[in-house]
Design an enzyme around this catalytic site. Structure first.
Site, mmCIF file in Angstrom:
data_model
loop_
_atom_site.group_PDB
_atom_site.id
_atom_site.type_symbol
_atom_site.label_atom_id
_atom_site.label_comp_id
_atom_site.label_asym_id
_atom_site.label_seq_id
_atom_site.Cartn_x
_atom_site.Cartn_y
_atom_site.Cartn_z
ATOM 1 N N HIS A 96 11.801 -7.287 -3.062
ATOM 2 C CA HIS A 96 10.597 -6.511 -2.771
ATOM 3 C C HIS A 96 10.233 -5.667 -3.975
ATOM 4 O O HIS A 96 11.104 -5.173 -4.692
ATOM 5 C CB HIS A 96 10.780 -5.614 -1.538
ATOM 6 C CG HIS A 96 12.010 -4.762 -1.571
ATOM 7 N ND1 HIS A 96 13.265 -5.256 -1.315
ATOM 8 C CD2 HIS A 96 12.175 -3.448 -1.851
ATOM 9 C CE1 HIS A 96 14.153 -4.275 -1.423
ATOM 10 N NE2 HIS A 96 13.517 -3.172 -1.755
ATOM 11 N N HIS A 98 8.280 -2.263 -4.978
ATOM 12 C CA HIS A 98 7.691 -1.009 -4.507
ATOM 13 C C HIS A 98 6.458 -0.737 -5.368
ATOM 14 O O HIS A 98 6.578 -0.666 -6.605
ATOM 15 C CB HIS A 98 8.639 0.168 -4.728
ATOM 16 C CG HIS A 98 9.912 0.130 -3.944
ATOM 17 N ND1 HIS A 98 10.130 0.915 -2.841
ATOM 18 C CD2 HIS A 98 11.051 -0.590 -4.122
ATOM 19 C CE1 HIS A 98 11.353 0.694 -2.364
ATOM 20 N NE2 HIS A 98 11.939 -0.216 -3.133
#
Ligand code: AMP
Ligand code: ZN
Length: 135
Positions: A96, A98
């Site tokens: 992922h 951010h």
């Protein structure tokens, strides 16, 4: 697989998903650093970024770029952070990115102290090792 981000992707766990395409989704971080703190994830499960291939990362980059353009029209700036492995602060083992909008006066500064004295020898050893692995 018991992965919270896979569950969010499949609609089996709640999240504020606000972007989706064939390869990626983006949703608001449940514990945000700032308003609009977004996580962009590939739909396919990879633990860390090095497990992805170029096409997979290209597809993810498209989503990151689109959302970046949106954030940058609203916020004053943005940090993009991507952690790999626990030692680097990765809590959820599904790749992922951010995307953290930054606002003037939000009071954050990134915590890299840069106080380590890295020697030329250490740099050379690192570069030698890197030459030995196929990248
Ligand atoms: P990292 O430390 O880079 O692995 O970041 C994981 C991020 O996922 C943290 O910022 C968490 O707040 C966020 N997070 C964990 N579970 C959820 C969830 N169910 N929905 C939204 N964000 C989550
Ligand atoms: Zn997953």
């Amino acid at each position: 697989m018991d992965c919270i981000f896979c569950k969010i992707m499949k609609g089996e766990a709640p999240a504020d998903i606000y972007y989706e395409d064939d390869h990626a989704i983006a949703f608001l971080d449940a514990n945000p650093a700032n308003v609009g703190h977004t996580l962009v994830i590939p739909k396919k499960h990879f633990e860390t970024i090095d497990k992805m291939n170029k096409i997979e990362l290209d597809k993810l980059s498209e989503a990151i770029l689109k959302i970046s353009k949106g954030i940058m029209t609203i916020a004053d700036g943005m940090n993009i952070i991507q952690n790999n492995k626990e030692v680097a602060g990765q809590a959820v083992p599904h790749v992922h990115f951010h995307l953290v909008p930054r606002y003037k006066g939000d009071g954050y500064s990134l915590g890299w102290k840069r106080e380590k004295k890295i020697t030329k020898k250490e740099n050379n050893e690192f570069l030698k090792k890197l030459k030995e692995v196929k990248i």
